[in-house]
Motif scaffolding. Structure first.
Motif, PDB file in Angstrom:
ATOM      1  N   PRO A  61       0.823  -1.220   0.000  1.00 52.34           N
ATOM      2  CA  PRO A  61       0.000   0.000   0.000  1.00 52.34           C
ATOM      3  C   PRO A  61       0.852   1.264   0.000  1.00 52.34           C
ATOM      4  CG  PRO A  61      -0.043  -1.061   2.155  1.00 52.34           C
ATOM      5  CD  PRO A  61       0.671  -2.008   1.235  1.00 52.34           C
ATOM      6  N   ASP A  62       0.172   2.391  -0.263  1.00 54.33           N
ATOM      7  CA  ASP A  62       0.870   3.682  -0.332  1.00 54.33           C
ATOM      8  C   ASP A  62       1.445   4.125   1.007  1.00 54.33           C
ATOM      9  OD1 ASP A  62      -1.460   5.130  -2.746  1.00 54.33           O
ATOM     10  OD2 ASP A  62       0.247   3.764  -2.957  1.00 54.33           O
ATOM     11  N   ARG A  63       1.109   3.411   2.078  1.00 55.40           N
ATOM     12  CA  ARG A  63       1.719   3.729   3.387  1.00 55.40           C
ATOM     13  C   ARG A  63       3.232   3.462   3.355  1.00 55.40           C
ATOM     14  NH1 ARG A  63       0.976   0.539   7.147  1.00 55.40           N
ATOM     15  NH2 ARG A  63       0.178  -1.293   6.039  1.00 55.40           N
ATOM     16  N   PHE A  64       3.650   2.661   2.401  1.00 53.95           N
ATOM     17  CA  PHE A  64       5.074   2.349   2.251  1.00 53.95           C
ATOM     18  C   PHE A  64       5.681   3.294   1.214  1.00 53.95           C
ATOM     19  CE2 PHE A  64       5.730  -1.764   4.427  1.00 53.95           C
ATOM     20  CZ  PHE A  64       4.410  -2.063   4.749  1.00 53.95           C
ATOM     21  N   SER A  65       6.794   3.911   1.565  1.00 56.32           N
ATOM     22  CA  SER A  65       7.503   4.778   0.622  1.00 56.32           C
ATOM     23  C   SER A  65       8.997   4.647   0.887  1.00 56.32           C
ATOM     24  CB  SER A  65       7.059   6.240   0.778  1.00 56.32           C
ATOM     25  OG  SER A  65       7.399   6.730   2.058  1.00 56.32           O
ATOM     26  N   ALA A  66       9.788   5.065  -0.078  1.00 56.82           N
ATOM     27  CA  ALA A  66      11.238   4.969   0.078  1.00 56.82           C
ATOM     28  C   ALA A  66      11.899   6.069  -0.732  1.00 56.82           C
ATOM     29  CB  ALA A  66      11.734   3.591  -0.372  1.00 56.82           C
ATOM     30  N   ARG A  67      13.171   6.252  -0.464  1.00 55.56           N
ATOM     31  CA  ARG A  67      13.965   7.162  -1.284  1.00 55.56           C
ATOM     32  C   ARG A  67      15.424   6.741  -1.209  1.00 55.56           C
ATOM     33  NH1 ARG A  67      14.205  12.892   2.078  1.00 55.56           N
ATOM     34  NH2 ARG A  67      14.381  12.012   4.185  1.00 55.56           N
ATOM     35  N   GLN A  68      16.207   7.227  -2.165  1.00 54.76           N
ATOM     36  CA  GLN A  68      17.636   6.954  -2.199  1.00 54.76           C
ATOM     37  C   GLN A  68      18.368   8.281  -2.274  1.00 54.76           C
ATOM     38  OE1 GLN A  68      19.265   4.828  -5.651  1.00 54.76           O
ATOM     39  NE2 GLN A  68      20.695   3.749  -4.307  1.00 54.76           N
ATOM     40  N   PHE A  69      19.441   8.368  -1.522  1.00 52.41           N
ATOM     41  CA  PHE A  69      20.191   9.614  -1.397  1.00 52.41           C
ATOM     42  C   PHE A  69      21.382   9.631  -2.364  1.00 52.41           C
ATOM     43  CE2 PHE A  69      17.739  11.116   2.063  1.00 52.41           C
ATOM     44  CZ  PHE A  69      17.357   9.992   2.781  1.00 52.41           C
ATOM     45  N   PRO A  70      22.006  10.823  -2.553  1.00 52.95           N
ATOM     46  CA  PRO A  70      23.150  10.911  -3.481  1.00 52.95           C
ATOM     47  C   PRO A  70      24.292   9.956  -3.148  1.00 52.95           C
ATOM     48  CG  PRO A  70      22.328  13.104  -3.008  1.00 52.95           C
ATOM     49  CD  PRO A  70      21.566  12.161  -2.115  1.00 52.95           C
ATOM     50  N   ASN A  71      24.445   9.571  -1.887  1.00 54.14           N
ATOM     51  CA  ASN A  71      25.512   8.612  -1.539  1.00 54.14           C
ATOM     52  C   ASN A  71      25.032   7.171  -1.681  1.00 54.14           C
ATOM     53  OD1 ASN A  71      23.811   8.291   0.613  1.00 54.14           O
ATOM     54  ND2 ASN A  71      25.376   8.632   2.186  1.00 54.14           N
ATOM     55  N   TYR A  72      23.847   6.963  -2.272  1.00 53.83           N
ATOM     56  CA  TYR A  72      23.236   5.654  -2.568  1.00 53.83           C
ATOM     57  C   TYR A  72      22.631   4.957  -1.357  1.00 53.83           C
ATOM     58  CZ  TYR A  72      25.666   6.535  -6.910  1.00 53.83           C
ATOM     59  OH  TYR A  72      26.125   7.130  -8.040  1.00 53.83           O
ATOM     60  N   SER A  73      22.742   5.544  -0.166  1.00 55.25           N
ATOM     61  CA  SER A  73      22.022   4.984   0.964  1.00 55.25           C
ATOM     62  C   SER A  73      20.524   5.185   0.746  1.00 55.25           C
ATOM     63  CB  SER A  73      22.474   5.626   2.277  1.00 55.25           C
ATOM     64  OG  SER A  73      22.077   6.990   2.312  1.00 55.25           O
ATOM     65  N   SER A  74      19.727   4.486   1.543  1.00 52.90           N
ATOM     66  CA  SER A  74      18.280   4.515   1.294  1.00 52.90           C
ATOM     67  C   SER A  74      17.518   4.478   2.603  1.00 52.90           C
ATOM     68  CB  SER A  74      17.893   3.319   0.431  1.00 52.90           C
ATOM     69  OG  SER A  74      16.484   3.273   0.197  1.00 52.90           O
ATOM     70  N   GLU A  75      16.307   5.002   2.569  1.00 47.67           N
ATOM     71  CA  GLU A  75      15.360   4.940   3.687  1.00 47.67           C
ATOM     72  C   GLU A  75      14.065   4.298   3.212  1.00 47.67           C
ATOM     73  OE1 GLU A  75      16.360   8.936   6.367  1.00 47.67           O
ATOM     74  OE2 GLU A  75      14.525   8.833   5.164  1.00 47.67           O
ATOM     75  N   LEU A  76      13.488   3.481   4.093  1.00 42.92           N
ATOM     76  CA  LEU A  76      12.149   2.955   3.875  1.00 42.92           C
ATOM     77  C   LEU A  76      11.268   3.543   4.965  1.00 42.92           C
ATOM     78  CD1 LEU A  76      10.200   0.887   2.443  1.00 42.92           C
ATOM     79  CD2 LEU A  76      10.867  -0.721   4.252  1.00 42.92           C
ATOM     80  N   ASN A  77      10.169   4.150   4.570  1.00 43.97           N
ATOM     81  CA  ASN A  77       9.227   4.741   5.513  1.00 43.97           C
ATOM     82  C   ASN A  77       7.901   3.991   5.463  1.00 43.97           C
ATOM     83  OD1 ASN A  77      10.594   7.387   6.470  1.00 43.97           O
ATOM     84  ND2 ASN A  77      10.876   7.387   4.259  1.00 43.97           N
ATOM     85  N   VAL A  78       7.341   3.750   6.637  1.00 41.82           N
ATOM     86  CA  VAL A  78       6.026   3.127   6.716  1.00 41.82           C
ATOM     87  C   VAL A  78       5.172   3.983   7.649  1.00 41.82           C
ATOM     88  CG1 VAL A  78       4.700   1.034   7.137  1.00 41.82           C
ATOM     89  CG2 VAL A  78       7.116   0.868   6.480  1.00 41.82           C
ATOM     90  N   ASN A  79       4.041   4.460   7.133  1.00 39.33           N
ATOM     91  CA  ASN A  79       3.105   5.283   7.910  1.00 39.33           C
ATOM     92  C   ASN A  79       1.950   4.447   8.439  1.00 39.33           C
ATOM     93  OD1 ASN A  79       4.460   7.756   7.460  1.00 39.33           O
ATOM     94  ND2 ASN A  79       3.530   7.907   5.435  1.00 39.33           N
ATOM     95  N   ALA A  80       1.272   4.979   9.467  1.00 34.24           N
ATOM     96  CA  ALA A  80       0.047   4.360   9.994  1.00 34.24           C
ATOM     97  C   ALA A  80       0.220   2.861  10.177  1.00 34.24           C
ATOM     98  CB  ALA A  80      -1.119   4.668   9.057  1.00 34.24           C
ATOM     99  N   LEU A  81       1.200   2.481  10.975  1.00 30.56           N
ATOM    100  CA  LEU A  81       1.560   1.076  11.150  1.00 30.56           C
ATOM    101  C   LEU A  81       0.374   0.215  11.577  1.00 30.56           C
ATOM    102  CD1 LEU A  81       5.009   1.516  12.891  1.00 30.56           C
ATOM    103  CD2 LEU A  81       4.612   0.407  10.673  1.00 30.56           C
ATOM    104  N   LEU A  82       0.330  -0.986  10.997  1.00 31.27           N
ATOM    105  CA  LEU A  82      -0.658  -2.000  11.348  1.00 31.27           C
ATOM    106  C   LEU A  82       0.065  -3.186  11.980  1.00 31.27           C
ATOM    107  CD1 LEU A  82      -2.686  -2.005   7.988  1.00 31.27           C
ATOM    108  CD2 LEU A  82      -3.227  -0.746  10.093  1.00 31.27           C
ATOM    109  N   LEU A  83      -0.713  -4.000  12.730  1.00 28.40           N
ATOM    110  CA  LEU A  83      -0.111  -5.182  13.336  1.00 28.40           C
ATOM    111  C   LEU A  83       0.556  -6.067  12.272  1.00 28.40           C
ATOM    112  CD1 LEU A  83      -2.876  -6.246  15.906  1.00 28.40           C
ATOM    113  CD2 LEU A  83      -0.787  -4.936  16.340  1.00 28.40           C
ATOM    114  N   GLY A  84      -0.049  -6.125  11.099  1.00 28.79           N
ATOM    115  CA  GLY A  84       0.448  -6.968  10.019  1.00 28.79           C
ATOM    116  C   GLY A  84       1.749  -6.492   9.402  1.00 28.79           C
ATOM    117  N   ASP A  85       2.206  -5.298   9.798  1.00 30.12           N
ATOM    118  CA  ASP A  85       3.493  -4.807   9.285  1.00 30.12           C
ATOM    119  C   ASP A  85       4.661  -5.399  10.070  1.00 30.12           C
ATOM    120  OD1 ASP A  85       2.065  -1.497   8.817  1.00 30.12           O
ATOM    121  OD2 ASP A  85       2.191  -3.177   7.408  1.00 30.12           O
ATOM    122  N   SER A  86       4.377  -6.120  11.131  1.00 32.33           N
ATOM    123  CA  SER A  86       5.439  -6.769  11.906  1.00 32.33           C
ATOM    124  C   SER A  86       6.153  -7.786  11.028  1.00 32.33           C
ATOM    125  CB  SER A  86       4.853  -7.472  13.126  1.00 32.33           C
ATOM    126  OG  SER A  86       4.275  -6.556  14.016  1.00 32.33           O
ATOM    127  N   ALA A  87       7.453  -7.623  10.877  1.00 27.70           N
ATOM    128  CA  ALA A  87       8.217  -8.468   9.948  1.00 27.70           C
ATOM    129  C   ALA A  87       9.688  -8.118  10.058  1.00 27.70           C
ATOM    130  CB  ALA A  87       7.743  -8.245   8.512  1.00 27.70           C
TER     131      ALA A  87
END
Lengths: 112, 112
Positions: A61-87
């Motif tokens: 779902p759109d609650r998941f988003s990500a981006r990559q920075f100029p040094n190639y590192s990356s972030e994963l963002n998850v909004n409005a967490l649900l119990l099912g996001d446990s992993a």
């Protein structure tokens, strides 16, 4: 050389909160992919970024988003967490399409 | 949708035995098949196969791909307790991204 590094290693959140997971690829690797692995299953593809551009998106779902920075590192963002996001959230890096993906040790997310 | 099926789901053998793990797949525009070993968290890379009939070997481990019958096998000879792990099979396609589609894995337990 350091492998793929992820932080934090463990995280506990409550429903409705937001979380940011971080990944540093192997030096020289320009591609980063994110996977979600629930207990007893194989990893499921979430995103791939190459040279800061999104190259692929899985069935999340759109609650998941990500981006990559100029040094190639990356972030994963998850909004409005649900119990099912446990992993276990895994990050993998590679030199690009057609090359081997190498995985980090993952971030274990527990949503209470 | 791409699909990977691994068998057996779990396997318990004695140290010194030889094991064969199976992976069948359905993928549009196949590019490669990869095997990973997952002990605790990070899947570690074992083999990448792109051509039929060419065996890849690394010590006691070997793997081969059959692109006509759409399957691969992973053999481990003279098993050791350190081989205990989940073995994951994954495929990629030529659709411009690096998405790995995984099977559920085979859990291998080696009894001393």
């Amino acid at each position: 050389d350091a492998g793929v590094t992820q932080s934090p290693t463990h995280l506990i959140k409550t429903r409705g909160q937001h979380v940011t997971l971080r990944c540093s690829p192997i030096s020289g690797h320009k591609s980063v992919s994110w996977y979600q692995q629930v207990l007893g299953q194989g990893p499921q593809f979430i995103f791939q970024y190459y040279e800061k551009e999104e190259r692929g998106r899985g069935n999340f779902p759109d609650r998941f988003s990500a981006r990559q920075f100029p040094n190639y590192s990356s972030e994963l963002n998850v909004n409005a967490l649900l119990l099912g996001d446990s992993a276990l959230y895994l990050c993998a890096s590679s030199q690009g399409t057609g090359n081997i993906q190498y995985f980090g040790a993952g971030t274990r997310l527990s949503v209470l | 949708e791409d699909k990977v099926v691994q068998s057996p789901l779990s396997l318990v053998v004695h140290e010194g035995d030889t094991v064969t793990l199976n992976c069948s797949y359905e993928v549009t525009n196949f590019r490669s098949l990869l095997w990973y070993k997952q002990e605790k968290k990070a899947p570690t890379f074992l083999f990448m196969l792109t051509s039929s009939g060419i065996e890849k070997k690394s010590g006691r481990l070997s793997s081969i791909l059959d692109k006509k019958e759409l399957f691969s096998i992973l053999n481990i000879t003279a098993t050791q307790t350190g081989d205990s792990a989940v073995y994951l099979c994954a495929v990629t396609s030529n659709f411009g991204n690096e998405k790995l589609t995984f099977g559920t894995g085979t859990r291998l337990t080696i009894i001393p």
